[in-house]
Design an enzyme around this catalytic site. Structure first.
Site, PDB file in Angstrom:
ATOM      1  N   HIS A 140       0.857  -1.189   0.000  1.00 33.00           N
ATOM      2  CA  HIS A 140       0.000   0.000   0.000  1.00 33.00           C
ATOM      3  C   HIS A 140       0.889   1.233   0.000  1.00 33.00           C
ATOM      4  O   HIS A 140       0.682   2.143  -0.785  1.00 33.00           O
ATOM      5  CB  HIS A 140      -0.942   0.003   1.212  1.00 33.00           C
ATOM      6  CG  HIS A 140      -1.910   1.149   1.208  1.00 33.00           C
ATOM      7  ND1 HIS A 140      -2.993   1.235   2.037  1.00 33.00           N
ATOM      8  CD2 HIS A 140      -1.965   2.285   0.463  1.00 33.00           C
ATOM      9  CE1 HIS A 140      -3.668   2.345   1.805  1.00 33.00           C
ATOM     10  NE2 HIS A 140      -3.053   3.005   0.857  1.00 33.00           N
ATOM     11  N   GLU A 190       0.802   8.019  -3.679  1.00 36.65           N
ATOM     12  CA  GLU A 190       1.702   7.605  -2.605  1.00 36.65           C
ATOM     13  C   GLU A 190       2.970   8.464  -2.575  1.00 36.65           C
ATOM     14  O   GLU A 190       3.442   8.844  -1.504  1.00 36.65           O
ATOM     15  CB  GLU A 190       2.056   6.121  -2.749  1.00 36.65           C
ATOM     16  CG  GLU A 190       0.896   5.182  -2.477  1.00 36.65           C
ATOM     17  CD  GLU A 190       0.321   5.353  -1.079  1.00 36.65           C
ATOM     18  OE1 GLU A 190       1.103   5.362  -0.109  1.00 36.65           O
ATOM     19  OE2 GLU A 190      -0.910   5.484  -0.946  1.00 36.65           O
ATOM     20  N   HIS A 192       3.174  10.910   0.571  1.00 39.01           N
ATOM     21  CA  HIS A 192       4.100  10.338   1.551  1.00 39.01           C
ATOM     22  C   HIS A 192       5.571  10.421   1.133  1.00 39.01           C
ATOM     23  O   HIS A 192       6.421  10.808   1.928  1.00 39.01           O
ATOM     24  CB  HIS A 192       3.740   8.872   1.811  1.00 39.01           C
ATOM     25  CG  HIS A 192       2.355   8.667   2.337  1.00 39.01           C
ATOM     26  ND1 HIS A 192       1.991   8.988   3.622  1.00 39.01           N
ATOM     27  CD2 HIS A 192       1.236   8.184   1.732  1.00 39.01           C
ATOM     28  CE1 HIS A 192       0.704   8.701   3.804  1.00 39.01           C
ATOM     29  NE2 HIS A 192       0.227   8.219   2.682  1.00 39.01           N
TER      30      HIS A 192
END
Length: 229
Positions: free
Chosen positions: A64, A118, A122
């Protein structure tokens, strides 16, 4: 005295301005969450899922994300809007990413949207340590390092739609890796608690699993389903 007051701050400002610039560029964080999700649990919900354009992923945990975090449980996000996801920087990793980091979002797509999210949310918060290529490579390396499905199956915990104790799932992973995982559950279409995501903590280099400074809220009951995929 008046003249001194006018000129005294100048060398101080000359020192502070570059220092401030450095502080705003460098991202500080304490550890990473390396998060793996079980596709059977992602798909067995009221929302359901869509297989990527490359086809149904393997029956295995998929990545993930690799999320920078602070020791108090909070986390930085969207740290550098000037460094957007660039597919050309990971072109040599795309085949591996499709296999190990597949998208299950609808409508069906290649995965670029997932990876872009992502990185932008992040990855940009750890670019003082890992550039874009290094970030995705680090996650792929961690996936190779820890074969979660094999670890669980070795402990007799299989994706067969049966219920297993949360303690046994956590214990199997701790016995194999040496570290306590975070375990997150979701609900299937019937409302049953099921194994959804597993969190492992990683040092700031993005390469070594460590004991979690803080575990995420898991929302799991004492018995959880491990659905097939």
């Amino acid at each position: 005295m008046g003249a001194m007051k006018s000129y005294l701050p100048i060398p101080i400002l000359a020192f502070l301005i570059p220092l401030f610039a450095v502080l705003t560029v460098a991202q500080d964080f304490d550890f990473f969450y390396f998060v793996l999700q079980w596709p059977g649990s992602y798909c067995d919900t009221k929302q359901s899922c869509c297989y990527p354009t490359s086809g149904k992923p393997a029956e295995d945990f998929g990545i993930h994300g690799l999320w920078p975090n602070y020791n108090d449980g909070s986390y930085p996000s969207n740290c550098d809007p000037d460094s957007p996801f660039d597919p050309s920087k990971v072109s040599d990793l795309t085949g591996k990413m499709k296999a190990d980091w597949p998208t299950l979002a609808c409508p069906s797509n290649s995965g670029l949207k997932f990876w872009s999210h992502e990185w932008n949310k992040h990855g940009t918060c750890s670019e003082s340590v890992l550039d874009q290529h290094g970030y995705f490579q680090a996650a792929l390396n961690l996936k190779k390092q820890v074969d979660l499905l094999q670890i669980l199956q070795n402990a007799g915990i299989n994706p067969d739609g049966q219920f297993y104790s949360l303690e046994s799932v956590s214990g199997a992973i701790k016995d194999a890796t040496g570290y306590t995982p975070g375990i997150q559950c979701n609900a299937d279409e019937e409302g049953n608690n099921q194994l959804y995501q597993i969190y492992l903590c990683v040092d700031t280099s993005g390469s070594n699993i460590i004991e979690c400074p803080v575990l995420p809220r898991g929302g799991c009951s004492s018995k959880i389903e491990f659905p097939s995929f």
